[in-house]
Design a protein around this motif. Structure first.
Motif, PDB file in Angstrom:
ATOM      1  N   ASN A 459      34.067 -85.224  25.810  1.00 52.08           N
ATOM      2  CA  ASN A 459      35.026 -84.397  26.542  1.00 52.08           C
ATOM      3  C   ASN A 459      36.462 -84.690  26.126  1.00 52.08           C
ATOM      4  O   ASN A 459      37.392 -84.035  26.612  1.00 52.08           O
ATOM      5  CB  ASN A 459      34.877 -84.625  28.049  1.00 52.08           C
ATOM      6  CG  ASN A 459      33.531 -84.163  28.582  1.00 52.08           C
ATOM      7  OD1 ASN A 459      32.969 -83.186  28.073  1.00 52.08           O
ATOM      8  ND2 ASN A 459      33.002 -84.867  29.562  1.00 52.08           N
ATOM      9  N   SER A 460      36.649 -85.694  25.276  1.00 51.48           N
ATOM     10  CA  SER A 460      37.990 -86.044  24.810  1.00 51.48           C
ATOM     11  C   SER A 460      38.463 -85.048  23.758  1.00 51.48           C
ATOM     12  O   SER A 460      37.743 -84.124  23.351  1.00 51.48           O
ATOM     13  CB  SER A 460      37.980 -87.465  24.235  1.00 51.48           C
ATOM     14  OG  SER A 460      37.484 -88.393  25.181  1.00 51.48           O
ATOM     15  N   ARG A 461      39.678 -85.267  23.297  1.00 49.77           N
ATOM     16  CA  ARG A 461      40.284 -84.358  22.321  1.00 49.77           C
ATOM     17  C   ARG A 461      39.526 -84.425  20.997  1.00 49.77           C
ATOM     18  O   ARG A 461      39.269 -85.503  20.465  1.00 49.77           O
ATOM     19  CB  ARG A 461      41.751 -84.733  22.114  1.00 49.77           C
ATOM     20  CG  ARG A 461      42.484 -83.871  21.083  1.00 49.77           C
ATOM     21  CD  ARG A 461      43.939 -84.288  20.976  1.00 49.77           C
ATOM     22  NE  ARG A 461      44.069 -85.677  20.582  1.00 49.77           N
ATOM     23  CZ  ARG A 461      44.090 -86.087  19.327  1.00 49.77           C
ATOM     24  NH1 ARG A 461      43.954 -85.203  18.325  1.00 49.77           N
ATOM     25  NH2 ARG A 461      44.233 -87.369  19.032  1.00 49.77           N
ATOM     26  N   LYS A 462      39.177 -83.230  20.480  1.00 49.15           N
ATOM     27  CA  LYS A 462      38.475 -83.164  19.207  1.00 49.15           C
ATOM     28  C   LYS A 462      39.461 -83.382  18.076  1.00 49.15           C
ATOM     29  O   LYS A 462      40.533 -82.778  18.022  1.00 49.15           O
ATOM     30  CB  LYS A 462      37.782 -81.819  19.049  1.00 49.15           C
ATOM     31  CG  LYS A 462      36.970 -81.695  17.754  1.00 49.15           C
ATOM     32  CD  LYS A 462      36.431 -80.301  17.555  1.00 49.15           C
ATOM     33  CE  LYS A 462      35.414 -79.925  18.613  1.00 49.15           C
ATOM     34  NZ  LYS A 462      34.789 -78.607  18.308  1.00 49.15           N
ATOM     35  N   VAL A 463      39.075 -84.266  17.134  1.00 53.29           N
ATOM     36  CA  VAL A 463      39.947 -84.595  16.008  1.00 53.29           C
ATOM     37  C   VAL A 463      39.576 -83.793  14.772  1.00 53.29           C
ATOM     38  O   VAL A 463      40.420 -83.144  14.156  1.00 53.29           O
ATOM     39  CB  VAL A 463      39.883 -86.101  15.702  1.00 53.29           C
ATOM     40  CG1 VAL A 463      40.716 -86.432  14.467  1.00 53.29           C
ATOM     41  CG2 VAL A 463      40.368 -86.910  16.887  1.00 53.29           C
ATOM     42  N   ALA A 464      38.297 -83.809  14.396  1.00 49.49           N
ATOM     43  CA  ALA A 464      37.876 -83.128  13.170  1.00 49.49           C
ATOM     44  C   ALA A 464      36.375 -82.951  13.171  1.00 49.49           C
ATOM     45  O   ALA A 464      35.646 -83.555  13.982  1.00 49.49           O
ATOM     46  CB  ALA A 464      38.328 -83.915  11.942  1.00 49.49           C
ATOM     47  N   GLU A 465      35.900 -82.092  12.252  1.00 50.21           N
ATOM     48  CA  GLU A 465      34.470 -81.879  12.028  1.00 50.21           C
ATOM     49  C   GLU A 465      34.207 -82.014  10.532  1.00 50.21           C
ATOM     50  O   GLU A 465      34.984 -81.529   9.706  1.00 50.21           O
ATOM     51  CB  GLU A 465      34.044 -80.487  12.498  1.00 50.21           C
ATOM     52  CG  GLU A 465      34.192 -80.248  13.989  1.00 50.21           C
ATOM     53  CD  GLU A 465      33.698 -78.861  14.383  1.00 50.21           C
ATOM     54  OE1 GLU A 465      32.497 -78.597  14.209  1.00 50.21           O
ATOM     55  OE2 GLU A 465      34.519 -78.050  14.832  1.00 50.21           O
ATOM     56  N   TYR A 466      33.113 -82.661  10.213  1.00 53.04           N
ATOM     57  CA  TYR A 466      32.761 -82.862   8.808  1.00 53.04           C
ATOM     58  C   TYR A 466      31.270 -82.610   8.621  1.00 53.04           C
ATOM     59  O   TYR A 466      30.460 -82.788   9.544  1.00 53.04           O
ATOM     60  CB  TYR A 466      33.106 -84.284   8.340  1.00 53.04           C
ATOM     61  CG  TYR A 466      34.563 -84.647   8.526  1.00 53.04           C
ATOM     62  CD1 TYR A 466      35.547 -84.088   7.715  1.00 53.04           C
ATOM     63  CD2 TYR A 466      34.946 -85.538   9.509  1.00 53.04           C
ATOM     64  CE1 TYR A 466      36.878 -84.407   7.879  1.00 53.04           C
ATOM     65  CE2 TYR A 466      36.278 -85.878   9.686  1.00 53.04           C
ATOM     66  CZ  TYR A 466      37.246 -85.303   8.865  1.00 53.04           C
ATOM     67  OH  TYR A 466      38.561 -85.616   9.038  1.00 53.04           O
ATOM     68  N   GLY A 467      30.912 -82.244   7.388  1.00 52.97           N
ATOM     69  CA  GLY A 467      29.510 -82.035   7.072  1.00 52.97           C
ATOM     70  C   GLY A 467      29.337 -81.363   5.724  1.00 52.97           C
ATOM     71  O   GLY A 467      30.301 -81.011   5.044  1.00 52.97           O
TER      72      GLY A 467
END
Length: 661
Positions: A459-467
């Motif tokens: 639920n915290s602030r999203k920083v990044a997504e990788y894949g």
């Protein structure tokens, strides 16, 4: 079984172990045992080492199944013991080192049969411990017995039936400790006395633990582990079970106190030797002085300072051992050890001798040609000496970083979530492994497998997504940002990783395309400045200082508050009890004193006169507003009035527990 077959089994390393055949043997009869002794006696007369070696192997097997209850059996055991002892005391060059070793193994395997009763066994152990250094046979027997006892002690829990047998009494333990201290001091002294080539050989052989030190380690680990890991019986939650566990903890604490006191005193002597050797090496002019000073720390780790003291210090910080009794008893030794370790660590760090009083001439006077103390020298002497930690980087527990990773390769429908928290960090730096790879998720087009959040949960602030991967496997519609090659900075001291692969693995997808991810989280940008650890003596001095401070806190806080004192807290805080003077009765109870202390009020009252207070006693202090409350002075009633008040009220004088004092 034929003695030659036993000899063959003992000599051949590729044969079946001797223990595989032990279960097939039946208890030996007395006449057979007597015949074995006859063969041994004849072989000793003829000097036949082959037969002697065979019979020694037979003794090791027979002692495991022999029952010395009958008179005939006891006579055979006595005869076998005399033969073994005769071989043990024979010179090594006469019987050979291999036969001497087999004699020690035979005596050790039949220890309970050859020496029945605690008195005989203790007498033997005391002999080998005190005279072991003077005789090679006794020395080897001591090592074999202590090694066997150490192995057995590590297998038993405290309070078992065999615990008292494997854990020797205090007198024997003191003898073993003296041997360990002597071995440690000798090992440290060799750093100064041996030749250069011998010193290099010494560095290549340490840290080898001697049997005496190994046994002390087993005793210490046996007591400490059982104290820390002790648990009540899960199947029995009665008061008797809890009381039994409490008594067991108290017994363990008493044993630990006795052992810890001996170990700390022994370490004190070893540290004194270490300081002397360090000072001598610094002041010497030998060519390999720097090499010896560097190797001195490695040699120190092979002594009781490296094998016993760190474990003891760490265990004494456990709540089960943070008691007032231990703190009160161990505090003097801890303070002395802190001084020795910090001084020696400073010597090794600076490689220069400290200014001490011994540097002055005898009598405190300066002879002719001696340097007089100037004002500048006095200022230098009064200046605070830098500590042993000056200039050293103390590594934090997270300095090397924490690695978060999935399984490799990732399974189908795999889920993974982990949170990393580094207290005190302003930001965190994430470095991903170059092998990070995952199949593109074609079931959910807008979602990449790994999501990073700057906080303790999703639920915290999203920083990044990788894949994804660079091999072209999976959906081509979502390429995302791939896997980062540079550092990823996350503000705050907490980061959460959430990895999920919902789609199944495509056909012919290689493992390297489904490797998953691995990421190292650190509180600094790189690991280049991370220290590999403190020097051993500095680390030891720091650990001793922490333990000493913890013990000081226990001594300062005093005994724990009991439930009765908590229940009577308000009563104990009342001004009435605080103003009373207490005296100890004959039965140990505490009661108000009958003889009051000096007071501005009269101590006696004439019964035919009305008692009046002095005028200056009840005058309010100047500047006090009308109606404001102020404390009256202490009013002491004479003993006669107190006695009459008790008679009228029918109340006896109160009795209080000694702890109220």
């Amino acid at each position: 079984m034929c003695i030659h077959q036993l000899n063959l089994l003992a000599a051949s390393s590729n044969s079946l172990p001797l223990g595989a055949l032990l279960g097939k043997q039946h208890p030996i009869e007395a006449r057979h045992f007597s015949s074995i002794c006859d063969i041994m006696e004849k072989a000793m007369v003829n000097g036949d080492t082959c037969i002697i070696h065979c019979i020694l192997v037979v003794f090791q097997v027979v002692f495991r199944f022999f029952n010395p209850q009958s008179e005939q059996n006891r006579e055979s055991v006595r005869r076998a013991g005399l033969l073994l002892w005769q071989l043990l005391m024979a010179p090594v060059d006469q019987i050979g080192a291999e036969i001497q070793r087999e004699v020690c193994l035979a005596i050790s395997s039949g220890l309970n049969i050859l020496y029945q009763g605690e008195a005989e066994l203790n007498k033997l152990l005391k002999l080998v411990l005190t005279e072991g250094e003077r005789n090679s046979g006794l020395s080897q027997l001591r090592d074999v017995i202590l090694t066997n006892l150490a192995e057995q002690l590590q297998k038993n829990r405290f309070g078992s039936e065999e615990d008292d047998h494997y854990r020797l009494n205090d007198e024997l333990l003191h003898c073993i400790l003296k041997t360990v201290v002597r071995e440690s001091c000798l090992l440290i002294t060799k750093c100064q006395t041996v030749a250069r080539d011998d010193f290099q050989k010494l560095l290549s052989t340490v840290p080898v633990v001697s049997p005496s030190l190994r046994y002390l380690m087993a005793v210490q680990n046996h007591l400490l582990s059982n104290t820390i890991l002790i648990r009540p019986d899960d199947s029995d939650d009665s008061d008797n079970s809890l009381q039994g566990e409490t008594m067991k903890v108290q017994e363990l604490q008493s044993s630990i106190l006795s052992l810890a006191t001996k170990i700390l005193v022994g370490c004190d002597e070893v540290l004194e030797t270490l300081q002397q050797v360090t000072t001598a090496l610094i002041n010497s002019d030998i060519a390999d002085r720097e090499t010896r000073l560097k190797g001195l720390e490695q040699i120190t780790k092979a002594t009781m300072l490296g094998h016993l003291l760190p474990v003891l210090l760490t265990s004494l910080m456990h709540p089960n051992l943070q008691t007032l009794t231990l703190a009160d008893a161990l505090m003097p030794q801890l303070v002395q050890l802190v001084l020795y370790t910090s001084q020696t660590a400073l010597l090794l760090k600076t490689q220069s001798p400290l200014f001490t009083e011994e540097s002055l001439p005898a009598g405190g006077s300066l002879g002719q040609g001696a340097k007089t103390c100037t004002a500048d020298d006095k200022i230098l002497d009064e200046r605070e000496e830098p500590g042993f930690l000056t200039g050293l980087k103390i590594p934090a527990p997270w300095a090397a970083g924490k690695t978060v990773e999935t399984v490799h390769p990732v399974r189908d429908n795999y889920k993974f979530k982990e949170t990393v928290h580094i207290p005190g960090a302003r930001c965190l730096y994430l470095r991903f492994d170059s092998r990070c790879s995952s199949q593109y998720d074609y079931d959910k087009v807008m979602t990449l497998p790994l999501v990073i959040y700057a906080g303790p949960n999703t639920n915290s602030r999203k920083v990044a997504e990788y894949g994804g991967n660079t091999l072209g496997y999976g959906s081509r519609s979502v390429l995302g940002t791939g896997w980062p090659k540079d550092l990823v900075k996350v503000e705050g001291d907490t980061v959460t990783f959430s990895f999920e692969m919902r789609s199944g693995r495509e056909h012919n997808t290689p493992d390297k395309a489904m490797w998953g991810f691995s990421c190292t989280v650190r509180a600094q940008e790189s690991s280049e400045d991370v220290s590999g650890g403190l020097p051993f003596l500095a680390d030891l001095a720091l650990g001793l200082s922490v333990l000493a401070c913890s013990m000081l806190r226990i001594l300062y806080n005093g005994p724990e508050v009991t439930k009765e004192e908590e229940a009577c807290h308000d009563l104990l805080c009342s001004k009435l009890l605080q103003r009373c003077q207490w005296q100890v009765e004959a039965n140990g109870a505490i009661s108000p004193a009958l003889t009051p202390s000096p007071s501005p009020l009269p101590l006696t009252i004439e019964e035919d006169r009305e008692f009046t207070y002095p005028a200056d006693v009840l005058i309010p202090p100047p500047g006090l507003m009308p109606g404001t409350y102020f404390d009256l002075p202490r009013i002491r009633l004479p003993p006669g009035i107190m006695s009459r008040l008790r008679e009228v009220s029918g109340r006896a004088r109160p009795q209080f527990r000694p702890s109220i004092k």
